[in-house]
Design a protein around this motif. Sequence first.
Motif, PDB file in Angstrom:
ATOM      1  N   ALA A  82       0.832  -1.206   0.000  1.00 59.64           N
ATOM      2  CA  ALA A  82       0.000   0.000   0.000  1.00 59.64           C
ATOM      3  C   ALA A  82       0.865   1.254   0.000  1.00 59.64           C
ATOM      4  O   ALA A  82       0.567   2.239  -0.699  1.00 59.64           O
ATOM      5  CB  ALA A  82      -0.932  -0.009   1.213  1.00 59.64           C
ATOM      6  N   GLU A  83       1.952   1.239   0.776  1.00 62.39           N
ATOM      7  CA  GLU A  83       2.856   2.397   0.804  1.00 62.39           C
ATOM      8  C   GLU A  83       3.526   2.581  -0.547  1.00 62.39           C
ATOM      9  O   GLU A  83       3.672   3.710  -1.036  1.00 62.39           O
ATOM     10  CB  GLU A  83       3.909   2.200   1.897  1.00 62.39           C
ATOM     11  N   TYR A  84       3.935   1.498  -1.162  1.00 61.57           N
ATOM     12  CA  TYR A  84       4.562   1.583  -2.485  1.00 61.57           C
ATOM     13  C   TYR A  84       3.597   2.175  -3.509  1.00 61.57           C
ATOM     14  O   TYR A  84       3.958   3.057  -4.297  1.00 61.57           O
ATOM     15  CB  TYR A  84       5.020   0.194  -2.923  1.00 61.57           C
ATOM     16  N   ARG A  85       2.356   1.722  -3.499  1.00 59.42           N
ATOM     17  CA  ARG A  85       1.405   2.148  -4.524  1.00 59.42           C
ATOM     18  C   ARG A  85       1.028   3.621  -4.409  1.00 59.42           C
ATOM     19  O   ARG A  85       0.698   4.263  -5.403  1.00 59.42           O
ATOM     20  CB  ARG A  85       0.136   1.293  -4.447  1.00 59.42           C
ATOM     21  N   LYS A  86       1.097   4.181  -3.218  1.00 56.99           N
ATOM     22  CA  LYS A  86       0.684   5.576  -3.076  1.00 56.99           C
ATOM     23  C   LYS A  86       1.807   6.553  -3.404  1.00 56.99           C
ATOM     24  O   LYS A  86       1.558   7.759  -3.546  1.00 56.99           O
ATOM     25  CB  LYS A  86       0.160   5.840  -1.667  1.00 56.99           C
ATOM     26  N   GLU A  87       3.051   6.064  -3.534  1.00 52.78           N
ATOM     27  CA  GLU A  87       4.154   6.956  -3.835  1.00 52.78           C
ATOM     28  C   GLU A  87       4.182   7.306  -5.315  1.00 52.78           C
ATOM     29  O   GLU A  87       3.944   6.461  -6.173  1.00 52.78           O
ATOM     30  CB  GLU A  87       5.488   6.298  -3.451  1.00 52.78           C
ATOM     31  N   PRO A  88       4.472   8.568  -5.652  1.00 53.28           N
ATOM     32  CA  PRO A  88       4.617   8.933  -7.068  1.00 53.28           C
ATOM     33  C   PRO A  88       5.871   8.305  -7.657  1.00 53.28           C
ATOM     34  O   PRO A  88       6.771   7.852  -6.929  1.00 53.28           O
ATOM     35  CB  PRO A  88       4.733  10.461  -7.022  1.00 53.28           C
ATOM     36  N   ASN A  89       5.943   8.272  -8.970  1.00 48.03           N
ATOM     37  CA  ASN A  89       7.075   7.624  -9.636  1.00 48.03           C
ATOM     38  C   ASN A  89       8.411   8.199  -9.219  1.00 48.03           C
ATOM     39  O   ASN A  89       9.407   7.479  -9.148  1.00 48.03           O
ATOM     40  CB  ASN A  89       6.923   7.723 -11.154  1.00 48.03           C
ATOM     41  N   LEU A 104      -0.609 -14.092  -7.403  1.00 47.38           N
ATOM     42  CA  LEU A 104      -0.604 -12.949  -8.307  1.00 47.38           C
ATOM     43  C   LEU A 104      -1.552 -11.885  -7.770  1.00 47.38           C
ATOM     44  O   LEU A 104      -2.714 -12.177  -7.450  1.00 47.38           O
ATOM     45  CB  LEU A 104      -1.026 -13.378  -9.709  1.00 47.38           C
ATOM     46  N   GLY A 105      -1.057 -10.657  -7.648  1.00 49.20           N
ATOM     47  CA  GLY A 105      -1.855  -9.583  -7.086  1.00 49.20           C
ATOM     48  C   GLY A 105      -1.945  -9.631  -5.577  1.00 49.20           C
ATOM     49  O   GLY A 105      -2.662  -8.822  -4.973  1.00 49.20           O
ATOM     50  N   GLY A 106      -1.230 -10.559  -4.939  1.00 48.95           N
ATOM     51  CA  GLY A 106      -1.271 -10.698  -3.497  1.00 48.95           C
ATOM     52  C   GLY A 106      -0.447  -9.643  -2.776  1.00 48.95           C
ATOM     53  O   GLY A 106       0.007  -8.663  -3.384  1.00 48.95           O
ATOM     54  N   PRO A 107      -0.199  -9.823  -1.484  1.00 47.76           N
ATOM     55  CA  PRO A 107       0.444  -8.776  -0.683  1.00 47.76           C
ATOM     56  C   PRO A 107       1.883  -8.486  -1.075  1.00 47.76           C
ATOM     57  O   PRO A 107       2.401  -7.411  -0.769  1.00 47.76           O
ATOM     58  CB  PRO A 107       0.369  -9.337   0.742  1.00 47.76           C
ATOM     59  N   ASP A 108       2.546  -9.418  -1.758  1.00 56.00           N
ATOM     60  CA  ASP A 108       3.945  -9.194  -2.150  1.00 56.00           C
ATOM     61  C   ASP A 108       4.100  -8.809  -3.611  1.00 56.00           C
ATOM     62  O   ASP A 108       5.189  -8.412  -4.039  1.00 56.00           O
ATOM     63  CB  ASP A 108       4.774 -10.456  -1.874  1.00 56.00           C
ATOM     64  N   ASP A 109       3.047  -8.935  -4.402  1.00 50.93           N
ATOM     65  CA  ASP A 109       3.074  -8.571  -5.818  1.00 50.93           C
ATOM     66  C   ASP A 109       2.739  -7.088  -5.934  1.00 50.93           C
ATOM     67  O   ASP A 109       1.652  -6.667  -5.524  1.00 50.93           O
ATOM     68  CB  ASP A 109       2.056  -9.412  -6.579  1.00 50.93           C
ATOM     69  N   VAL A 110       3.665  -6.286  -6.494  1.00 50.77           N
ATOM     70  CA  VAL A 110       3.423  -4.844  -6.567  1.00 50.77           C
ATOM     71  C   VAL A 110       2.325  -4.490  -7.567  1.00 50.77           C
ATOM     72  O   VAL A 110       1.861  -3.352  -7.608  1.00 50.77           O
ATOM     73  CB  VAL A 110       4.718  -4.065  -6.900  1.00 50.77           C
ATOM     74  N   GLY A 111       1.899  -5.444  -8.390  1.00 51.49           N
ATOM     75  CA  GLY A 111       0.841  -5.162  -9.344  1.00 51.49           C
ATOM     76  C   GLY A 111      -0.539  -5.159  -8.719  1.00 51.49           C
ATOM     77  O   GLY A 111      -0.823  -5.934  -7.803  1.00 51.49           O
TER      78      GLY A 111
END
Length: 480
Positions: A133-140, A420-427
């Motif tokens: 969740a932290e990774y996904r909210k960060e801008p590129n 796939l798409g789980g807690p460790d998959d960044v996608g």
Amino acid sequence: MTKKLDLHDLDALVLQRRQLLKLATGALGVAGLSGLALGPRLAHAADYRALVCVFLYGGNDGLNTIVPTDTTRHNQYSAVRKGLALPRASLLGLAGSDYGLHPSLSALSSAWNDGHLAPVFNVGPLVRPMTKAEYRKEPNASPLIPDNLFSHSDQQTLWETGTTSSLARTGWGGRAAAALGTTNPVISVGGNGRFGVSDLAAPLVLPAPGATFGAEGLQDSWAPVAARKAALEALYAENHANEMLQAYVKQQRDAFATSARLGPLVKIKPGDTGASSALKQAFASLTGPDGQATTMIAQQLFQIAKLIEGRATVQGDRQIFFAQLGGFDTHGNQIDDNATVGEHARLLKMLGDAMGAFHQAMKNIGMAQQVTLFTQSDFGRTFLPNNSNGTDHAWGNNHLVLGGAVKGRTTYGTYPTLQLGGPDDVGVDSWEQQGRWLPTTSVSQYAATLLRWFGAGDGQLDSILPNLGNFGSKRVLGFL
């Protein structure tokens, strides 16, 4: 939200450059030996320690290197990997754990049984611990996201430098050698990578066994060549008032002295009469009719074993080495018809056999407790295969640590959740759910564990590894 994962192979040319790094097979110029800081201290087995980095260029598929063997997770693995999945019966079971090695790594089975081998799971560049969740909210462009993820050249830089900036110039091996004041810089038998670079020194790059190591064009005993060499040595022996000129001639003097001292040792091949029986026995199965080791990685690890055995000649009681094996960018045809053979199996066979021979050599010369070998690689590969019977660029990866001081017969770190798409998959979106694992262990922690054993204190670790302080009390992983 979709971001970060729509990367392709625009860096393929950079990877090719990396993979085409040549082990210097001929004479080296004097300038190639500059920047050395060689002192008179001799090594003694009681206090000698060596780190050996083996970099797997291209991005090794860690998910097929170390595979869960329990029924639930192996079924999850097989359901996604499909034709790339290794049959459970083919895996080399790691007794006492729920994991197995790729069958091509059979030469490492005895090291596991002896307690000298440890897998470390899901390691990669991290600024600090981070959830999906932290990774996904960060801008590129966020400073909390390592630079240019999924890019060969950039991720090689991050691993070799122990940072999260692709602009970093010095390597963590080079900084460690400088911080600990090792007698020699990093010694590389795998080309002039960034791992061994420090602020004031480049790595000492050695050629393959059997090659001439010395000043180019000055090795001949013919009288005119000998006279030219003597004249140069006389010039370099002079003192100069100009500090830059004095520093230059000192480098040249050191270069001549180093090549004279190490040249005869470097030249010995595993089948030569000058090779010790201890090393001959360890590398016997990898020695060809010409007396040379049969693979490039075996040649490199034989060269390192020989330098450790000849540590009184090499000098110093702490030494960092660098070796490499390329070809791991397995986008296509990763396997043949049988999942246990193919290009990845071929590469792991070369790696495992060479590592096994090296570890046996260390045992034969009584130095296994003093030497630790570890792997690094650009990144892991996608859990989901692509349409070309291969895998693509990912992030977190599984690695191996080998040596007599390793606390083996157990695993370290956290194996990714095979979803796939789980807690460790960044996608998140369906198109990007490919199993690119967000690391749960950082390169900083991995390197700090190795360097703590090597002799670095906490202050030195913080200076060598700039992100280590972000991991609080979990600075080291305990495998040494």
